[in-house]
Design a protein around this motif. Structure first.
Motif, PDB file in Angstrom:
ATOM      1  N   TRP A  25     -48.300 -37.304 -27.846  1.00 14.68           N
ATOM      2  CA  TRP A  25     -49.166 -36.986 -27.023  1.00 14.68           C
ATOM      3  C   TRP A  25     -49.991 -35.707 -27.026  1.00 14.68           C
ATOM      4  O   TRP A  25     -51.157 -35.364 -26.728  1.00 14.68           O
ATOM      5  N   TYR A  26     -49.201 -34.491 -27.711  1.00 12.87           N
ATOM      6  CA  TYR A  26     -49.881 -33.251 -27.899  1.00 12.87           C
ATOM      7  C   TYR A  26     -50.723 -33.181 -29.353  1.00 12.87           C
ATOM      8  O   TYR A  26     -51.614 -32.344 -29.220  1.00 12.87           O
ATOM      9  N   LYS A  27     -50.756 -34.229 -29.953  1.00  9.60           N
ATOM     10  CA  LYS A  27     -51.702 -34.247 -31.405  1.00  9.60           C
ATOM     11  C   LYS A  27     -53.142 -33.529 -30.957  1.00  9.60           C
ATOM     12  O   LYS A  27     -53.812 -32.703 -31.785  1.00  9.60           O
ATOM     13  N   PRO A  28     -53.756 -34.308 -29.862  1.00 14.30           N
ATOM     14  CA  PRO A  28     -55.222 -33.758 -29.713  1.00 14.30           C
ATOM     15  C   PRO A  28     -55.145 -32.477 -29.216  1.00 14.30           C
ATOM     16  O   PRO A  28     -56.471 -31.722 -29.743  1.00 14.30           O
ATOM     17  N   LEU A  29     -54.035 -31.822 -28.787  1.00 16.17           N
ATOM     18  CA  LEU A  29     -54.422 -30.477 -28.187  1.00 16.17           C
ATOM     19  C   LEU A  29     -54.208 -29.335 -29.700  1.00 16.17           C
ATOM     20  O   LEU A  29     -54.465 -28.256 -29.514  1.00 16.17           O
ATOM     21  N   LEU A  30     -53.560 -29.957 -30.676  1.00 17.41           N
ATOM     22  CA  LEU A  30     -53.347 -29.169 -31.935  1.00 17.41           C
ATOM     23  C   LEU A  30     -54.110 -29.077 -32.895  1.00 17.41           C
ATOM     24  O   LEU A  30     -53.972 -28.638 -33.975  1.00 17.41           O
ATOM     25  N   ARG A  31     -55.146 -30.002 -32.982  1.00 18.31           N
ATOM     26  CA  ARG A  31     -56.269 -29.952 -33.800  1.00 18.31           C
ATOM     27  C   ARG A  31     -56.868 -28.476 -34.124  1.00 18.31           C
ATOM     28  O   ARG A  31     -57.139 -27.936 -33.290  1.00 18.31           O
ATOM     29  N   GLU A  32     -56.896 -28.318 -35.555  1.00 18.40           N
ATOM     30  CA  GLU A  32     -57.466 -27.075 -35.723  1.00 18.40           C
ATOM     31  C   GLU A  32     -59.028 -26.894 -35.098  1.00 18.40           C
ATOM     32  O   GLU A  32     -59.633 -27.653 -35.116  1.00 18.40           O
ATOM     33  N   ASP A  33     -59.220 -25.454 -34.715  1.00 21.21           N
ATOM     34  CA  ASP A  33     -60.558 -25.231 -34.109  1.00 21.21           C
ATOM     35  C   ASP A  33     -60.875 -23.850 -34.566  1.00 21.21           C
ATOM     36  O   ASP A  33     -59.878 -23.137 -34.119  1.00 21.21           O
ATOM     37  N   ARG A  34     -61.586 -23.479 -35.457  1.00 19.92           N
ATOM     38  CA  ARG A  34     -61.673 -21.964 -35.954  1.00 19.92           C
ATOM     39  C   ARG A  34     -62.668 -21.167 -35.076  1.00 19.92           C
ATOM     40  O   ARG A  34     -62.882 -19.878 -35.592  1.00 19.92           O
ATOM     41  N   GLY A  35     -62.920 -21.629 -33.922  1.00 25.25           N
ATOM     42  CA  GLY A  35     -63.737 -20.669 -33.123  1.00 25.25           C
ATOM     43  C   GLY A  35     -62.602 -19.818 -32.289  1.00 25.25           C
ATOM     44  O   GLY A  35     -61.383 -19.475 -32.657  1.00 25.25           O
ATOM     45  N   GLU A  36     -63.282 -19.194 -31.278  1.00 25.50           N
ATOM     46  CA  GLU A  36     -62.217 -18.197 -30.607  1.00 25.50           C
ATOM     47  C   GLU A  36     -61.259 -19.001 -29.982  1.00 25.50           C
ATOM     48  O   GLU A  36     -61.352 -19.826 -29.115  1.00 25.50           O
ATOM     49  N   PRO A  37     -59.919 -18.452 -29.869  1.00 27.46           N
ATOM     50  CA  PRO A  37     -58.790 -19.150 -29.200  1.00 27.46           C
ATOM     51  C   PRO A  37     -58.999 -19.286 -27.835  1.00 27.46           C
ATOM     52  O   PRO A  37     -59.424 -18.302 -27.082  1.00 27.46           O
ATOM     53  N   ARG A  38     -58.940 -20.431 -27.301  1.00 30.48           N
ATOM     54  CA  ARG A  38     -59.135 -20.999 -26.029  1.00 30.48           C
ATOM     55  C   ARG A  38     -57.881 -21.702 -25.554  1.00 30.48           C
ATOM     56  O   ARG A  38     -57.369 -22.520 -26.203  1.00 30.48           O
ATOM     57  N   SER A  39     -57.697 -21.875 -23.937  1.00 33.55           N
ATOM     58  CA  SER A  39     -56.614 -22.694 -23.474  1.00 33.55           C
ATOM     59  C   SER A  39     -57.157 -24.143 -23.675  1.00 33.55           C
ATOM     60  O   SER A  39     -58.628 -24.353 -23.981  1.00 33.55           O
ATOM     61  N   ARG A  40     -56.413 -25.258 -24.025  1.00 38.35           N
ATOM     62  CA  ARG A  40     -56.794 -26.398 -24.063  1.00 38.35           C
ATOM     63  C   ARG A  40     -55.944 -27.205 -23.062  1.00 38.35           C
ATOM     64  O   ARG A  40     -54.642 -27.100 -23.046  1.00 38.35           O
ATOM     65  N   VAL A  41     -56.609 -28.274 -22.281  1.00 34.65           N
ATOM     66  CA  VAL A  41     -55.782 -28.996 -21.368  1.00 34.65           C
ATOM     67  C   VAL A  41     -56.001 -30.399 -21.703  1.00 34.65           C
ATOM     68  O   VAL A  41     -57.252 -30.758 -21.772  1.00 34.65           O
ATOM     69  N   LEU A  42     -55.086 -31.356 -21.321  1.00 29.41           N
ATOM     70  CA  LEU A  42     -55.229 -32.770 -21.764  1.00 29.41           C
ATOM     71  C   LEU A  42     -55.737 -33.566 -20.598  1.00 29.41           C
ATOM     72  O   LEU A  42     -55.560 -33.175 -19.455  1.00 29.41           O
ATOM     73  N   TYR A  43     -56.714 -34.351 -20.692  1.00 29.93           N
ATOM     74  CA  TYR A  43     -57.191 -35.349 -19.842  1.00 29.93           C
ATOM     75  C   TYR A  43     -56.855 -36.801 -20.417  1.00 29.93           C
ATOM     76  O   TYR A  43     -57.235 -37.310 -21.250  1.00 29.93           O
ATOM     77  N   ASP A  44     -55.990 -37.481 -19.369  1.00 31.75           N
ATOM     78  CA  ASP A  44     -55.781 -38.810 -19.763  1.00 31.75           C
ATOM     79  C   ASP A  44     -56.496 -40.075 -19.753  1.00 31.75           C
ATOM     80  O   ASP A  44     -56.200 -40.962 -19.702  1.00 31.75           O
TER      81      ASP A  44
END
Length: 207
Positions: A125-144
């Motif tokens: 379930w967590y994999k979409p949250l963990l994808r690399e994003d080289r921008g500024e670190p921001r919170s990520r929240v899952l939408y089901d």
């Protein structure tokens, strides 16, 4: 405002060594006869096990496992490093204090959060949250696909000070905090069925 963003479909994920995991088990269980809900047995695909064990089974292997708990500490210590709300003098603010404690205590730059009462979480379930994003670190929240799952999130440790200030100013709603932090909404790759909290005895026996 929470920002809607489709995650970058990159092959790379944030390395496990850069992530600490946090399971939220500090609730009072008021709708569950004041039982310590995550320790209640759930008879699912792994057999009758405490719900917290189902949550842990669905987490990736990361640099450490933290558990936010306020009672039955010995039981939780068998599973990971325990952090308590009382350590921070902020009792009674709900899961947001547990998240804050996790951000303070974690040894990695990212904190992956999940509740201890969701025994039906989909695999990965967590994999979409963990994808690399080289921008500024921001919170990520899952939408089901139907609801924002505010307690399934990935947070940068750098937000610890801001979250502490938010709580001390009277804030307690997790969704309000995500909005204040301009969190990114990340769509799940699973349907909404697996994202169910067990809040009562009736819920427990309906599966």
């Amino acid at each position: 405002m929470i920002v809607l963003c489709i995650p970058i479909r990159a092959d790379a994920l944030i390395p496990p060594g850069d992530i600490s995991s946090l399971v939220l088990c500090g609730g009072k269980g008021e709708r569950f006869g004041n039982k310590d809900k995550p320790l209640v047995l759930f008879d699912g695909e792994l057999g009758p096990l405490p719900m917290v064990d189902y949550a842990i089974d669905r987490l990736p292997v990361t640099s450490e496992l933290l558990i936010s708990a306020n009672r039955n500490i010995g039981q939780y210590l068998k599973r990971g490093k325990v952090i308590q709300d009382s350590d921070f003098g902020l009792i009674g603010h709900g899961p947001l204090v547990g998240i804050y404690a996790g951000l303070i205590a974690c040894n990695a730059p990212w904190l992956l959060v999940c509740p201890g009462d969701m025994p039906l979480l989909p695999e990965d379930w967590y994999k979409p949250l963990l994808r690399e994003d080289r921008g500024e670190p921001r919170s990520r929240v899952l939408y089901d696909g139907e609801r924002l799952q505010s307690l399934l999130c990935l947070l940068p440790k750098t937000l610890a000070q801001d979250l502490g200030a938010f709580i001390r100013s009277g804030g307690y709603a997790v969704r309000a905090w995500h909005s204040a932090a301009q969190a990114v909404i990340v769509p799940s790759e699973s349907g909404p069925r697996g994202f169910i909290n067990i809040n009562s005895e009736a819920d427990l026996h309906s599966f």
